[in-house]
Scaffold this active site. Sequence first.
Site, PDB file in Angstrom:
ATOM      1  N   GLU A 194      -6.455  19.855 -34.882  1.00 57.34           N
ATOM      2  CA  GLU A 194      -7.735  19.196 -34.589  1.00 57.34           C
ATOM      3  C   GLU A 194      -7.574  18.136 -33.502  1.00 57.34           C
ATOM      4  OE1 GLU A 194     -10.055  18.476 -38.492  1.00 57.34           O
ATOM      5  OE2 GLU A 194      -7.990  18.855 -39.062  1.00 57.34           O
TER       6      GLU A 194
ATOM      7  N   LYS B 109      -6.030  19.976 -50.778  1.00 58.18           N
ATOM      8  CA  LYS B 109      -6.213  20.133 -49.333  1.00 58.18           C
ATOM      9  C   LYS B 109      -4.918  20.050 -48.545  1.00 58.18           C
ATOM     10  CE  LYS B 109      -9.661  19.331 -47.171  1.00 58.18           C
ATOM     11  NZ  LYS B 109     -10.915  19.590 -46.565  1.00 58.18           N
TER      12      LYS B 109
ATOM     13  N   ASN C 247       0.817  -1.221   0.000  1.00 56.67           N
ATOM     14  CA  ASN C 247       0.000   0.000   0.000  1.00 56.67           C
ATOM     15  C   ASN C 247       0.850   1.270   0.000  1.00 56.67           C
ATOM     16  OD1 ASN C 247      -2.051  -1.807   0.097  1.00 56.67           O
ATOM     17  ND2 ASN C 247      -2.620  -1.420   2.235  1.00 56.67           N
TER      18      ASN C 247
ATOM     19  N   SER D 166      -5.185  15.318 -48.232  1.00 61.17           N
ATOM     20  CA  SER D 166      -6.366  14.487 -48.408  1.00 61.17           C
ATOM     21  C   SER D 166      -6.082  13.479 -49.505  1.00 61.17           C
ATOM     22  CB  SER D 166      -7.551  15.365 -48.799  1.00 61.17           C
ATOM     23  OG  SER D 166      -8.521  14.585 -49.474  1.00 61.17           O
TER      24      SER D 166
ATOM     25  N   HIS E 267     -17.425  37.397 -29.726  1.00 64.44           N
ATOM     26  CA  HIS E 267     -18.495  36.634 -30.397  1.00 64.44           C
ATOM     27  C   HIS E 267     -18.057  36.151 -31.784  1.00 64.44           C
ATOM     28  CE1 HIS E 267     -21.223  38.559 -27.394  1.00 64.44           C
ATOM     29  NE2 HIS E 267     -20.434  39.595 -27.616  1.00 64.44           N
TER      30      HIS E 267
HETATM   31  N1  ARG Z   1      -1.544  -3.321  -7.571  1.00 62.13           N
HETATM   32  C1  ARG Z   1      -2.010  -2.605  -6.425  1.00 62.13           C
HETATM   33  C2  ARG Z   1      -2.468  -1.213  -6.820  1.00 62.13           C
HETATM   34  O1  ARG Z   1      -2.150  -0.782  -7.879  1.00 62.13           O
HETATM   35  C3  ARG Z   1      -0.930  -2.499  -5.409  1.00 62.13           C
HETATM   36  C4  ARG Z   1      -1.414  -2.410  -4.005  1.00 62.13           C
HETATM   37  C5  ARG Z   1      -2.050  -3.654  -3.559  1.00 62.13           C
HETATM   38  N2  ARG Z   1      -2.375  -3.612  -2.166  1.00 62.13           N
HETATM   39  C6  ARG Z   1      -3.217  -4.480  -1.615  1.00 62.13           C
HETATM   40  N3  ARG Z   1      -3.458  -4.341  -0.361  1.00 62.13           N
HETATM   41  N4  ARG Z   1      -3.806  -5.391  -2.335  1.00 62.13           N
HETATM   42  O2  ARG Z   1      -3.169  -0.565  -6.102  1.00 62.13           O
END
Ligand code: ARG
Length: 463
Positions: free
Chosen positions: A295, A288, A115, A282, A161
């Site tokens: 674009e 063209k 995490n 084109s 405008h």
């Molecule tokens: N692949 C996960 C993501 O992109 C990584 C973190 C995963 N953590 C977990 N507790 N499963 O978020």
Amino acid sequence: MTDQSSNQMWGGRFAAGPDAIMEAINASIGFDQRMAAQDIAGSRAHAAMLAATGVITDNDAEAIREGLLTVLSEIESGTFEFSTALEDIHMNVEARLKEIIGEPAGRLHTGRSRNDQVATDFKLWVRDQLDAAESGLLALIGALLTQAEAGADWVMPGFTHLQTAQPVTWGHHMMAYVEMFGRDLSRVRDARARMNESPLGAAALAGTSFPIDREMTAKALGFDRPAANSLDAVSDRDFALEFLSVASICAVHLSRFAEELVIWSSAQFRFVTLSDRFSTGSSIMPQKKNPDAAELIRAKVGRIFGANTALMIVMKGLPLAYSKDMQEDKEQVFDAADNWMLALAAMEGMVKDMSANRDSLAAAAGSGFSTATDLADWLVRVLKVPFRDAHHVTGTLVAMAESRGCDLPDLSLDDMQSVHAGITGDIFTVLGVENSVSSRMSYGGTAPAQVRAQVARWKEILG
Ligand code: ARG
């Protein structure tokens, strides 16, 4: 390369491996491999810190750090085999490290979780993109300044405008975009300063009981400081949202300019000629020359906005701390970043190469009664006529010219005096577009001297 029956990273309590559909929905390796370099940098910093704080031995840290460099070179050379069963970049790298160095690889994940790892990797990736956006914006602003300086006194119609309003200068119009992209630049810099706190060491959500040194890893990765709340550190994606918001506003600016280039390069306007290098032909109409780059830049705003909206909605209502929903952050940001950088580079190329058609600009500048306000202002300044009355007198003269199919300077003094007896021959001096623009000397106005002052100011700001 791996035992597919249960996951080697978290499979301890699992008797069976995941269903194929589960694996497909869960895996992020298909896209998060773009963060390999960031993941390895984060792990190398973490390993060095674990050794410095005595959590692992120097020998293990050295083996890990060296092994990670080997993994990086395999990824960079394209020989690395990514495995969907290993879900994501974090586990792919760690599993390969284990194959290369054996047992010490298992000590790398001490005091850390995927995490904080993913938050760190992603922040480093987004930070690199903010740096790339800064360079792209600086290059674009540089190209606009060159255009503005060359054409500081070239007259062209200014519109409201999309109707002819008052004459302005080419340089003034270019400098309007310098201001816009300058604000984008300042937003990019603000976003970078705000996001530059390290999530590493927040662990799963609560911090860790190991005596880690978060200042040390923060510094090693170029962060200003560690993020101060571990729950927030792993669940914050503001930095990605801010990146997409800044990109969205910049994309709006790019699209407005792109639209003007599309209009200006048309046969009806002929204000600019785009270079062959940034146009296409084109297959059926030989005459063209299409402004495709403009674009496409105009269109890119769609997907960039889309990414911003998508991630806002992914994050909305998520409880603390990490939820797998957050894995949906990356593809949006990757796509928006790629297209933002491409749009900036294409716009810079077009601006550098395009040539303004000075004669067409000047011819258009004088048409459409563009100096009517100058006439009204003259009545106010010289004859002390109240502005509302001057507006009315001028309107009557415009109607007279229109009915005769001529422009204001083509009316005779008698014609003028038939509407307001006080008008003298001096009036004709203010009806020329050159006089009109050079009289607009108020700060930020369109007079060439003002435009040159703004070019000089920007050159000083950019150093
Ligand atoms: N692949 C996960 C993501 O992109 C990584 C973190 C995963 N953590 C977990 N507790 N499963 O978020």
